[in-house]
Write a protein that holds these residues in place. Structure first.
Motif, mmCIF file in Angstrom:
data_model
loop_
_atom_site.group_PDB
_atom_site.id
_atom_site.type_symbol
_atom_site.label_atom_id
_atom_site.label_comp_id
_atom_site.label_asym_id
_atom_site.label_seq_id
_atom_site.Cartn_x
_atom_site.Cartn_y
_atom_site.Cartn_z
ATOM 1 N N THR A 166 -82.340 21.588 48.308
ATOM 2 C CA THR A 166 -81.550 20.557 48.954
ATOM 3 C C THR A 166 -81.727 20.776 50.445
ATOM 4 O OG1 THR A 166 -79.289 19.802 49.322
ATOM 5 C CG2 THR A 166 -79.521 22.062 48.606
ATOM 6 N N ALA A 281 -73.401 9.181 44.501
ATOM 7 C CA ALA A 281 -73.242 8.337 45.693
ATOM 8 C C ALA A 281 -71.975 7.511 45.462
ATOM 9 C CB ALA A 281 -74.455 7.425 45.850
ATOM 10 N N PRO A 282 -71.420 6.947 46.542
ATOM 11 C CA PRO A 282 -70.180 6.190 46.352
ATOM 12 C C PRO A 282 -70.377 4.953 45.478
ATOM 13 C CG PRO A 282 -70.749 6.401 48.705
ATOM 14 C CD PRO A 282 -71.867 6.992 47.936
ATOM 15 N N GLU A 301 -65.468 7.540 38.049
ATOM 16 C CA GLU A 301 -66.283 8.088 39.143
ATOM 17 C C GLU A 301 -65.939 9.544 39.371
ATOM 18 O OE1 GLU A 301 -66.176 6.073 42.943
ATOM 19 O OE2 GLU A 301 -67.855 7.291 43.670
ATOM 20 N N ARG A 302 -66.994 10.327 39.649
ATOM 21 C CA ARG A 302 -66.806 11.769 39.921
ATOM 22 C C ARG A 302 -67.679 12.172 41.109
ATOM 23 N NH1 ARG A 302 -71.624 13.524 40.559
ATOM 24 N NH2 ARG A 302 -73.084 13.050 38.938
ATOM 25 N N TYR A 303 -67.438 13.384 41.604
ATOM 26 C CA TYR A 303 -68.098 13.867 42.820
ATOM 27 C C TYR A 303 -68.727 15.235 42.561
ATOM 28 C CZ TYR A 303 -67.714 16.278 47.453
ATOM 29 O OH TYR A 303 -67.910 17.019 48.585
ATOM 30 N N GLY A 304 -69.992 15.380 42.940
ATOM 31 C CA GLY A 304 -70.659 16.660 42.749
ATOM 32 C C GLY A 304 -71.634 16.952 43.857
ATOM 33 N N MET A 305 -72.244 18.103 43.767
ATOM 34 C CA MET A 305 -73.261 18.525 44.739
ATOM 35 C C MET A 305 -74.211 19.503 44.064
ATOM 36 S SD MET A 305 -71.283 19.505 48.234
ATOM 37 C CE MET A 305 -72.765 19.726 49.211
ATOM 38 N N THR A 306 -75.423 19.604 44.573
ATOM 39 C CA THR A 306 -76.342 20.609 44.053
ATOM 40 C C THR A 306 -75.704 21.993 44.127
ATOM 41 O OG1 THR A 306 -78.197 19.283 44.810
ATOM 42 C CG2 THR A 306 -78.645 21.602 44.379
ATOM 43 N N VAL A 325 -62.679 9.491 44.116
ATOM 44 C CA VAL A 325 -63.408 10.321 43.153
ATOM 45 C C VAL A 325 -62.459 11.117 42.268
ATOM 46 C CG1 VAL A 325 -65.614 10.405 44.353
ATOM 47 C CG2 VAL A 325 -63.838 12.063 44.954
ATOM 48 N N ASP A 374 -68.891 17.000 53.475
ATOM 49 C CA ASP A 374 -68.328 15.672 53.180
ATOM 50 C C ASP A 374 -66.913 15.609 53.755
ATOM 51 O OD1 ASP A 374 -70.461 14.564 51.590
ATOM 52 O OD2 ASP A 374 -69.899 15.990 50.023
ATOM 53 N N ILE A 386 -63.688 10.019 49.431
ATOM 54 C CA ILE A 386 -64.729 10.503 50.341
ATOM 55 C C ILE A 386 -64.887 9.447 51.427
ATOM 56 C CG2 ILE A 386 -67.147 11.200 50.551
ATOM 57 C CD1 ILE A 386 -66.978 12.199 47.686
ATOM 58 N N ARG A 389 -69.408 11.633 55.986
ATOM 59 C CA ARG A 389 -70.045 12.952 55.944
ATOM 60 C C ARG A 389 -70.185 13.515 57.344
ATOM 61 N NH1 ARG A 389 -74.305 9.712 53.520
ATOM 62 N NH2 ARG A 389 -73.456 9.109 51.503
ATOM 63 N N LYS A 391 -72.405 15.910 57.662
ATOM 64 C CA LYS A 391 -73.838 16.202 57.641
ATOM 65 C C LYS A 391 -74.583 14.879 57.746
ATOM 66 C CE LYS A 391 -73.362 16.339 52.625
ATOM 67 N NZ LYS A 391 -73.136 17.173 51.471
ATOM 68 N N LEU A 393 -77.003 12.534 56.380
ATOM 69 C CA LEU A 393 -77.599 12.372 55.056
ATOM 70 C C LEU A 393 -77.610 10.898 54.704
ATOM 71 C CD1 LEU A 393 -78.341 13.407 52.140
ATOM 72 C CD2 LEU A 393 -75.903 13.688 51.745
ATOM 73 N N ASN A 400 -81.189 11.929 47.788
ATOM 74 C CA ASN A 400 -80.802 12.266 49.155
ATOM 75 C C ASN A 400 -82.009 12.294 50.083
ATOM 76 O OD1 ASN A 400 -78.392 12.600 48.001
ATOM 77 N ND2 ASN A 400 -78.089 14.724 48.605
HETATM 78 P P1 AMP Z 1 -76.928 16.628 46.324
HETATM 79 O O1 AMP Z 1 -76.501 17.952 46.826
HETATM 80 O O2 AMP Z 1 -78.275 16.241 46.654
HETATM 81 O O3 AMP Z 1 -76.756 16.624 44.897
HETATM 82 O O4 AMP Z 1 -75.954 15.544 46.950
HETATM 83 C C1 AMP Z 1 -74.591 15.773 47.018
HETATM 84 C C2 AMP Z 1 -73.930 14.770 47.898
HETATM 85 O O5 AMP Z 1 -73.867 13.509 47.243
HETATM 86 C C3 AMP Z 1 -72.491 15.128 48.182
HETATM 87 O O6 AMP Z 1 -72.362 16.090 49.199
HETATM 88 C C4 AMP Z 1 -71.917 13.779 48.551
HETATM 89 O O7 AMP Z 1 -72.194 13.477 49.912
HETATM 90 C C5 AMP Z 1 -72.697 12.836 47.653
HETATM 91 N N1 AMP Z 1 -71.929 12.405 46.471
HETATM 92 C C6 AMP Z 1 -71.987 12.835 45.204
HETATM 93 N N2 AMP Z 1 -71.137 12.150 44.409
HETATM 94 C C7 AMP Z 1 -70.518 11.253 45.204
HETATM 95 C C8 AMP Z 1 -69.534 10.232 44.994
HETATM 96 N N3 AMP Z 1 -69.043 9.977 43.795
HETATM 97 N N4 AMP Z 1 -69.132 9.522 46.067
HETATM 98 C C9 AMP Z 1 -69.633 9.758 47.291
HETATM 99 N N5 AMP Z 1 -70.572 10.677 47.549
HETATM 100 C C10 AMP Z 1 -71.020 11.423 46.515
#
Ligand code: AMP
Ligand code: MCA
Length: 489
Positions: A166, A281-282, A301-306, A325, A374, A386, A389, A391, A393, A400
């Motif tokens: 990432t 993404a949103p 809807e949910r929120y994650g990251m690598t 989220v 974020d 959310i 950001r 960062k 991105l 991304n």
């Molecule tokens: P990545 O690390 O490449 O998987 O991307 C993670 C980033 O995607 C997060 O830090 C957020 O900025 C964004 N992201 C993931 N899920 C959501 C969501 N449901 N709404 C808004 N942003 C999200």
């Protein structure tokens, strides 16, 4: 701080939640195989077959010299063979380095140089050639000679299982190190929160080289003992046909997929699924409403990251709020810094960046919370929104893109004196990549520049629009004012 008890089904107490019950991801896979060998893991592959085939492939890997802790790069389209090879790698204790199959040689070489894998799993001859330097190179079917069965399913939750590349503000992708326990905890958290059971069947049309398809879709399926219909690529008809033909109950997608589904005259067919989840993404609130109206589907809807796998999710029971989220997933602690940055702690949070001590130190607070980059707000019920950001991105279609990497490529062109890259809002892709360049000489040809970028950047990172400008607007500190460039004229 908001808490995660709202995600628990009736009768399950927080003290009874053990996200690491199976110990490691590999042991969870092995247990599910042993418990119900006759049940489908994938359409066309039972758990018993997954067990037997992954043992064979693990033995081939071992005979070829791959050992516990060795890195193995994985870059191939989703297929049954790829899943078998991935499960084999996890059971042998290899550290999988997933790489986007759209990457150019330049992008792959950076990861090869950084992660120094001992092997690679790829599915085309050209890419196999690039990987040869890594040592053992196999197709997803692991076309290597058989060998004696090595020790499988060993190790502990702290052992490294995956390095996910990432980018960051520096432009050069860095490897987020996830342990087997990180991945197991996250899979179990979504299993509980989304009421995933062995009777569920997921339509899995996401690539398996990112956390969404791999860490949520595949791990969640196999840790639950459920099944998936694997599609090599996303199409509206492919997803809806698979849902109908295989009596699927779940679909996970990025907002671009939902935008295409909502626009289809088959949108109502989504209504047959028990649960649709969106992330990466949103999800625009109006798209959420459109899906609710056209398909009777309240997308969750949910929120994650690598770096963390899954963090926050709207509740399965209770209100799924458009534009939010939701609430932290089981095991996850969340807080906001004074500047509004989302900070996280929990068994899902990664160990740091591979061989990047400084970047690792910068990404954690002094008291050990991960800084996500974020920005968010919490409402009175603890739901997270959310808001933006900190960062830089761009998220286009769930992939991304770091502006700095694209700017560096554009600046390397002899005809370019300076370049700035930013995301432009787009109804289908969420954002698209746009570039503004200052020419070093008369007659810079944008088409030629696009071709130059195409040799060096995966298709989704390439600017869809290039504008030649006489200079870039900057503030007193010399920072480019991207919002002025991206503002509609
Ligand atoms: P990545 O690390 O490449 O998987 O991307 C993670 C980033 O995607 C997060 O830090 C957020 O900025 C964004 N992201 C993931 N899920 C959501 C969501 N449901 N709404 C808004 N942003 C999200
Ligand atoms: C394809 N193209 C793209 C993208 N995808 N351009 C910008 N952004 C994209 N995401 C290019 C193609 O190369 C092609 O370029 C042109 O767009 C049209 O391709 P099309 O056939 O329409 O695209 P597609 O093959 O249908 O792909 C769209 C897609 C795909 C299905 C939405 O992008 C996708 O699978 N996205 C999911 C990404 C994902 O899994 N993200 C999870 C990250 P040309 O015409 O030049 O050839 S994990 C994550 O973010 C965290 C952990 C989380 O929270 O989940």
């Amino acid at each position: 701080m908001s808490d995660w008890t709202a995600h628990l089904p009736p009768g399950l107490e927080p003290a009874d939640v053990d996200l690491l019950a199976e110990g490691t991801l590999a042991r969870a896979f092995a247990l599910r195989c042993a418990e119900a060998p006759g049940r489908d893991a994938l359409v066309g592959l039972t758990y018993g077959e997954l067990d037997a085939r992954s043992r064979t492939v693990a033995a081939r890997f071992a005979r070829a010299g791959l050992r516990r802790g060795d890195r193995v790069l994985m870059s191939a389209a989703a297929s049954t063979e790829l899943v078998v090879a991935y499960v084999a790698a996890q059971r042998l204790g290899l550290v999988v380095v997933p790489v986007n199959g759209a990457y150019t040689r330049r992008e792959v070489d950076h990861i090869l140089g950084d992660a120094r894998p001992s092997g690679a799993i790829v599915d085309d001859a050209e890419r196999a050639g690039w990987m040869r330097a890594a040592g053992v190179v196999v197709g997803p079917e692991a076309d290597l000679p058989d060998g004696p069965e090595p020790a499988l399913d060993g190790g502990g939750p702290d052992d490294l299982a995956l390095i996910g590349y990432t980018s960051g503000t520096t432009g050069a992708p860095k490897g987020a190190m996830l342990s087997s326990g990180n991945l197991l905890a996250s899979a179990n958290a979504v299993r509980i929160a989304w009421r995933w059971t062995p009777a569920d069947r997921l339509v899995l049309a996401l690539p398996l080289f990112h956390m969404h398809g791999l860490g949520v879709g595949l791990h969640g399926t196999l840790v639950t003992g459920a099944s998936a219909v694997l599609l090599e690529r996303f199409t509206v008809d492919g997803v809806l046909d698979a849902a109908r033909d295989h009596e699927a109950t779940l679909f996970f997608g990025v907002p671009t997929m939902y935008a295409r589904l909502a626009a289809s005259d088959r949108a109502a067919e989504l209504g047959r699924l028990r649960l649709c989840v969106s992330g990466s993404a949103p999800l625009p609130a109006d798209l959420h409403r459109a899906l609710s109206e056209r398909a009777g589907q309240r997308v969750l809807e949910r929120y994650g990251m690598t770096e963390t796998a899954m963090n926050v999710s709207n509740p399965y029971d209770g209100e799924r709020r458009p534009g939010s989220v939701g609430l932290p997933l089981p095991g996850v602690e969340l807080r906001l810094s004074d500047g509004g940055e989302i900070e996280l702690r929990g068994p899902n949070v990664f160990r740091g960046y591979w061989e990047r001590e400084e970047a690792t130190a910068e990404s954690f607070t002094a008291d050990g919370w991960f800084r996500t980059g974020d920005l968010g707000t919490l409402d009175d019920d603890g739901y997270l929104r959310i808001e933006g950001r900190s960062k830089e991105l761009i998220i286009t279609g769930g992939f991304n893109v770091y502006p700095r990497e694209v700017e560096d490529v554009l600046r390397a062109h002899p005809g370019v004196a300076d370049a700035a890259v930013a995301g432009m809002p787009d109804p289908e892709w969420g954002e698209t990549v746009a570039a503004w360049v200052v020419a070093a000489e008369e007659g810079l040809d944008p088409a030629e520049l696009t071709a130059f970028a195409a040799e060096r950047l995966a298709a989704f990172k390439r600017p869809r629009k290039v504008t030649v400008v006489t200079d870039l607007p900057r503030n007193a500190l010399g920072k480019v004012l991207k919002h002025e460039l991206a503002a509609p004229t």
